[in-house]
Write an enzyme that holds these catalytic residues in place. Sequence first.
Site, PDB file in Angstrom:
ATOM      1  N   HIS A 108      82.235  73.619 112.401  1.00  0.00           N
ATOM      2  CA  HIS A 108      82.521  72.226 111.673  1.00  0.00           C
ATOM      3  C   HIS A 108      83.006  71.328 112.644  1.00  0.00           C
ATOM      4  CE1 HIS A 108      80.742  73.400 107.989  1.00  0.00           C
ATOM      5  NE2 HIS A 108      81.076  74.465 108.056  1.00  0.00           N
ATOM      6  N   ALA A 155      87.659  95.917 119.032  1.00  0.00           N
ATOM      7  CA  ALA A 155      87.550  95.697 117.735  1.00  0.00           C
ATOM      8  C   ALA A 155      88.526  94.576 117.113  1.00  0.00           C
ATOM      9  CB  ALA A 155      87.845  97.042 116.994  1.00  0.00           C
ATOM     10  N   THR A 160      86.986  83.288 122.087  1.00  0.00           N
ATOM     11  CA  THR A 160      86.925  81.687 122.039  1.00  0.00           C
ATOM     12  C   THR A 160      86.724  81.077 123.573  1.00  0.00           C
ATOM     13  OG1 THR A 160      89.322  81.513 122.494  1.00  0.00           O
ATOM     14  CG2 THR A 160      88.327  81.519 120.025  1.00  0.00           C
ATOM     15  N   LYS A 161      86.786  81.942 124.597  1.00  0.00           N
ATOM     16  CA  LYS A 161      86.527  81.371 126.029  1.00  0.00           C
ATOM     17  C   LYS A 161      85.710  82.660 126.606  1.00  0.00           C
ATOM     18  CE  LYS A 161      90.914  79.068 126.481  1.00  0.00           C
ATOM     19  NZ  LYS A 161      90.725  77.988 125.683  1.00  0.00           N
TER      20      LYS A 161
END
Length: 186
Positions: A108, A155, A160-161
């Site tokens: 979002h 796990a 995010t990169k």
Amino acid sequence: PSFPQRARSRSRRDLARLIARLRWPSVRFGRGCDIRRGLTITRVGPAAIAFGEHCILDRHLTIECGGELIVGDRTIFGHHCTIGAKESVRIGADCLIAEMVSIRDSDHAISASGMPYREQGHVTAPVVIGRNVWLGSKVVVARGVEIGDNSVVGAGAVVTKSIPPNSVAVGVPARVVRQIGAANES
């Protein structure tokens, strides 16, 4: 298993594949795909979805696609995985995607203070997962990420990169802790 048991099991897989092809005629399921119960595919607009040969789609795989989803041969999805492809998600051959993994190429938008987030739209960036990648249970792969060939993500990690090839990554956010095949490997 005995021959009759193997024959019944194969017949169930063939029937599940036939039902999936009838329900989603524009989705390409490669030869030998094993489709388990509870598969949900939601297509928005001109979505392109293709699975390679001999993939396993375990129970309750959920796919939401408005762009493209391309999955290579022999890739296995554990139960209750979710893939959201508003733009593009590409997963290479021979990957192991453990149970409850989430792969999404969108978030979002967060731009206006006080405006409800649901009204601010989305931000997208392609996700590319290389060949022979193992994503452990409950891994989250965020938009714009590339995971290199032969990598392992532990796990519960949140990716995010991008992660380079031949890497082991763990944590929140995921970080590379070692290279596979390095001299210090135990």
